[in-house]
Scaffold this active site. Structure first.
Site, PDB file in Angstrom:
ATOM      1  N   SER A   1       0.718  -1.349  -0.102  1.00  0.00           N
ATOM      2  CA  SER A   1      -0.004  -0.204   0.055  1.00  0.00           C
ATOM      3  C   SER A   1       0.890   1.317   0.057  1.00  0.00           C
ATOM      4  CB  SER A   1      -1.070  -0.018   1.249  1.00  0.00           C
ATOM      5  OG  SER A   1      -0.262  -0.314   2.504  1.00  0.00           O
TER       6      SER A   1
ATOM      7  N   HIS B   1      -1.220   5.842   6.767  1.00  0.00           N
ATOM      8  CA  HIS B   1      -0.428   5.815   5.627  1.00  0.00           C
ATOM      9  C   HIS B   1      -0.019   7.372   5.084  1.00  0.00           C
ATOM     10  CE1 HIS B   1      -2.139   1.661   5.354  1.00  0.00           C
ATOM     11  NE2 HIS B   1      -1.226   1.655   4.236  1.00  0.00           N
TER      12      HIS B   1
END
Length: 270
Positions: A42, A251
């Site tokens: 990711s 993230h």
């Protein structure tokens, strides 16, 4: 005499300009000849950066991901990203390696976090108690020390076999929290934050060692994120804890992809 000196000076300037133009042209030609493939999880697909490519489905590949930014700026001969949210080393071997070939000249990858369950660890820390969080971190750290090195070695060897002429850049993961600001930052406890940072450091240490053993380049992003970690109010390049969208938590934002990952990658890519 003045004319002679002036002529010599002009010739020197012309020579310098010619050298710069030649160098830029050589670099542009080298980049234009690159066949670039982005692999990984990711952090490479661009989760958290928005602007997702609909055809990438649950892989959540973003047009703001560092690999796309590099391709936009360097215009390689070819570029493809097969990075996918949630990918492990086994996913790279099963589903991503096939994108490589003997003509591939540049490869980038972030991998390893999901092999030790780091995404589920972060979810646990967001949703459960501090003691449960610490237990999950300790379990992930144990796997990073025992299981991960062999998996990384196998994966990096497979990449080298599939793309023997490629420059392989392995990027690490950032520390998550600015512990200097942690005392007045809401959310997890200082103990949990310190443990998460230490786990990220260990993960990077293992990845860097495996990359070096494989003859690959390790790009450390931690210094790029200093001053832009969680608790660096208004300057954060990471998504904070969000119980309504746990997948984005921890993230990189679009700024984290450009200022952190793209900058680190560009510094070592051709």
């Amino acid at each position: 005499m003045f004319k002679t000196h002036l002529s010599r000076g002009l010739l020197s300037v012309a020579a310098a300009v010619t050298a710069v133009v030649t160098l830029l042209g050589a670099n542009a030609s080298a980049t234009a000849a690159d066949h670039y493939v982005a692999l990984g999880d990711s952090y490479s697909s661009g989760v958290g950066a928005g602007s997702y490519i609909s055809s990438s489905g649950s892989c959540d590949r973003s047009t703001n991901a560092y690999s796309q930014l590099w391709a936009n700026s360097r215009h390689p001969a070819s570029y493809v990203s097969v990075a996918c949210s949630g990918a492990t080393t086994q996913d790279v071997l099963n589903n991503q390696i096939s994108a490589l070939s003997s003509s591939t000249t540049l490869v980038s990858i972030t991998i390893g976090g999901n092999d030790v369950g780091f995404s589920s660890v972060m979810e646990t820390c967001v949703l459960d108690s501090s003691s449960t969080c610490l237990n999950a971190i300790n379990a992930a750290v144990a796997q990073a020390k025992t299981i991960l090195p062999g998996r990384l070695a196998t994966t990096f060897a497979a990449i080298r076999s599939a793309a023997p002429s490629a420059h392989v850049v392995v990027l690490g993961y950032p520390e998550l929290y600015d512990l200097g600001h942690s005392w007045y930052c809401p959310g997890l406890s200082g103990t949990d934050r310190t443990a998460l940072n230490n786990a990220a450091d260990l993960l990077d240490t293992q990845i860097a060692a495996a990359a070096a053993n494989a003859g690959d380049t390790f790009a450390d992003v931690r210094s790029r994120f200093h001053g832009h970690e969680l608790c660096d109010f208004f300057n954060e390049w990471l998504h904070s804890v969000d119980v309504t969208d746990v997948g984005d938590s921890y993230h990189p934002t679009a700024s984290g992809q450009s200022g952190g990952y793209y900058a680190a990658f560009s510094a070592v890519a051709p």
